[in-house]
Write an enzyme that holds these catalytic residues in place. Structure first.
Site, PDB file in Angstrom:
ATOM      1  N   HIS A 339     104.519  -7.929  14.491  1.00 40.31           N
ATOM      2  CA  HIS A 339     104.211  -8.472  13.157  1.00 40.31           C
ATOM      3  C   HIS A 339     104.377  -9.989  13.258  1.00 40.31           C
ATOM      4  O   HIS A 339     105.484 -10.516  13.130  1.00 40.31           O
ATOM      5  CB  HIS A 339     105.176  -7.913  12.101  1.00 40.31           C
ATOM      6  CG  HIS A 339     105.003  -6.447  11.860  1.00 40.31           C
ATOM      7  ND1 HIS A 339     103.883  -5.930  11.252  1.00 40.31           N
ATOM      8  CD2 HIS A 339     105.794  -5.390  12.152  1.00 40.31           C
ATOM      9  CE1 HIS A 339     104.000  -4.609  11.164  1.00 40.31           C
ATOM     10  NE2 HIS A 339     105.147  -4.252  11.711  1.00 40.31           N
ATOM     11  N   GLU A 369     102.258  -2.355  16.022  1.00 44.13           N
ATOM     12  CA  GLU A 369     102.129  -2.645  14.587  1.00 44.13           C
ATOM     13  C   GLU A 369     101.546  -4.037  14.358  1.00 44.13           C
ATOM     14  O   GLU A 369     101.980  -4.781  13.469  1.00 44.13           O
ATOM     15  CB  GLU A 369     103.510  -2.523  13.901  1.00 44.13           C
ATOM     16  CG  GLU A 369     104.184  -1.177  14.116  1.00 44.13           C
ATOM     17  CD  GLU A 369     105.461  -0.975  13.301  1.00 44.13           C
ATOM     18  OE1 GLU A 369     105.735  -1.794  12.401  1.00 44.13           O
ATOM     19  OE2 GLU A 369     106.170   0.006  13.557  1.00 44.13           O
ATOM     20  N   ASP A 371      99.887  -7.296  13.255  1.00 39.87           N
ATOM     21  CA  ASP A 371      99.194  -8.037  12.201  1.00 39.87           C
ATOM     22  C   ASP A 371      99.648  -9.490  12.288  1.00 39.87           C
ATOM     23  O   ASP A 371     100.664  -9.805  12.918  1.00 39.87           O
ATOM     24  CB  ASP A 371      99.380  -7.444  10.781  1.00 39.87           C
ATOM     25  CG  ASP A 371     100.816  -7.125  10.416  1.00 39.87           C
ATOM     26  OD1 ASP A 371     101.734  -7.785  10.927  1.00 39.87           O
ATOM     27  OD2 ASP A 371     101.035  -6.207   9.597  1.00 39.87           O
TER      28      ASP A 371
END
Ligand code: G3I
Length: 462
Positions: A339, A369, A371
């Site tokens: 992240h 994950e 982003d």
């Protein structure tokens, strides 16, 4: 700046703002409780995904059938799944459509899944690069996503996504809402939706300090080391056994380490508070027992953030891997959440070096994950940097043999977790919906950055 960049920047919808929080803070879900009892729960469709980077066979024809006799209660309301069977979510010409169906364990629901062929995409490129997948998290069922025709159309696009991770529905509070009472309905619905388009599923997660039911966090009788250890064992063993090889892997323990001091155990977890560091070993032992006793091929992962670059926290995760291996406990991989904040993403070289520190221990890694968030509204400079940040992360995985794949933490800004956690930030995903939920998706420049990294092309600025 490219046409796509101008388009996406100009069309950004202002994201909702909420209280800021450090990522990983505990958030309490208010779940509606709708009790449904099943005396027998039979899994009728499963995908057997047994693969290493060196052995990438993926079979969905294997039927894994398991019976589980227990009461189950649903805490996550099930909703109709939009088939996403018309039109195209992203630029394409003459899409061809294939429709498959899967039976849900809930007899009242039949899930139709549609794979829309839209040409060479992220998952195609990942597989061509020797990876198992390019994947995405999704919050299915019980949210707006499964009701959003255009969202589901892209989720079902196997050219882009060959893996799915449940963002919430497999967490402790949903699967064991009361002690010894397991609810497999929502998780099975997720598995069925993902398997209907032949996706691997990274099942997420078994033991984490967050998303715990009150019977764990506020017990009527205070936990002892022995009683809470028994809770961990029953939760982990039963769930791994129940879903079996429908899961490619399980994140057995999530986010056990702290940022400060980096690499120490996170002492805000009730599991750490009562048991100490041994809770992590106990969770992996329970998962290992379930795998070995049932001859499963499911992989066992440790998953965390701020371990994407070398440092004390990454070193702590490496030490955990070595410790588990020394105890003959199964650990197959480490999930690097990723992240990232625009402009603060570790360099490609830094991420590669970190990945190799793990693979040298005999485990795989996965970007789990991904982003890249930025301040709202986005500027052209930030969007250009975001493309570079996505590129460096995906390219690092491509460059490291033991990195099995990249998963983004959802693909559509409409459903991103970022704006509700980090006030004033967002625009972190690969697509947006200029018209809002249930309107066509638009690819962002970040999508092109990922595709370029996967195909080995040089990164081109938007
Ligand atoms: O579904 C309800 C909805 O009915 C209600 O109106 C709304 C009001 O707040 O809440 C909705 O539930 C939210 C749920 O996400 C679904 O969107 C919860 O409040 C919210 O706490 C929950 O947050 C999730 C968070 O983990 C906590 O479990 C995020 O979606 C999810 O993206 C996030 O995922 C974590 C990974 O598991 C571990 N790594 C970090 C990652 C990001 O925080």
């Amino acid at each position: 700046m490219s046409v796509r960049s101008l388009l996406t920047t100009g069309l950004l919808a202002t994201a909702a703002l909420a209280s800021p929080a450090g990522y990983g803070n505990t958030v309490t879900l208010t779940a509606t409780k709708e009790v449904t009892k099943y005396s027998t729960l039979t899994v009728t469709k499963a995908a057997s995904c047994s693969a290493d980077p060196v052995s990438t066979s993926h079979s969905t024809s294997t039927s894994h059938s398991t019976s589980h006799s227990t009461s189950t209660s649903a805490t996550h309301s099930s909703s109709a799944i939009s088939t996403g069977s018309v039109g195209s979510s992203s630029a394409s010409s003459s899409p061809t459509t294939t429709t498959t169906s899967a039976s849900n364990t809930n007899p009242s629901t039949t899930i139709l899944a549609t794979a829309t062929a839209t040409g060479f995409g992220l998952n195609d490129a990942a597989k061509a690069a020797g990876k198992l997948w390019f994947g995405t998290a999704a919050d299915i069922p019980g949210t707006g996503e499964p009701e959003d025709f255009y969202y589901m159309q892209e989720f079902n696009n196997t050219h882009d996504f060959g893996e799915a991770t449940p963002a919430n529905i497999m967490k402790f509070m949903f699967v064991e809402p009361e002690q010894g009472v397991f609810n497999f309905t929502g998780p099975q619905e997720f598995l069925d939706v993902a398997h209907a388009t032949d996706k691997y599923v990274r099942c997420h997660n078994l033991i984490w300090k967050s998303e715990l039911p009150t019977w764990v966090t506020a017990p009527a009788v205070p936990w002892t080391n022995a009683t809470l250890s028994a809770v961990i064992y029953e939760h982990v063993y039963n769930i791994v056994e129940h879903f079996g090889d429908q899961c490619y892997s399980w994140d057995v323990v999530n986010e056990a380490f702290a940022d400060s001091p980096a690499g120490s155990y996170d002492n805000s977890s009730i599991f750490y508070d009562v048991i100490g560091p041994a809770y992590v070993v106990e969770a992996f032992q329970a998962a290992t027992d379930a795998v070995r006793n049932n001859s499963l091929s499911v992989k066992l992962f440790y998953n965390d953030y701020n371990i994407e670059y070398l440092g004390n926290k990454s070193s702590a995760a490496q030490a955990l891997v070595s410790d588990l291996k020394a105890r003959d406990i199964q650990i197959d991989g480490v999930g690097l959440e990723s992240h990232f904040i625009v402009g603060e993403t570790p360099s490609q070289a830094s991420q590669e070096a970190n990945m190799r520190a793990f693979t040298a221990l005999g485990v795989n890694v996965a970007v789990t994950e991904l982003d890249v968030r930025l301040p709202l509204p986005p500027t052209a400079a930030d969007e250009t940097q975001q493309v570079a940040d996505y590129y460096s992360t995906v390219a690092a995985c491509v460059a490291v043999d033991g990195c099995i794949g990249v998963t983004v933490w959802d693909f559509d800004d409409t459903y991103s977790w970022i704006p509700s956690t980090f006030a004033g930030q967002g625009y972190g995903d690969l697509f947006l919906q200029p018209g809002g939920a249930n309107t066509p998706l638009v690819k962002k420049a970040a999508y092109d950055g990922c595709l370029e990294a996967l195909t080995g092309a040089a990164e081109s600025s938007p």
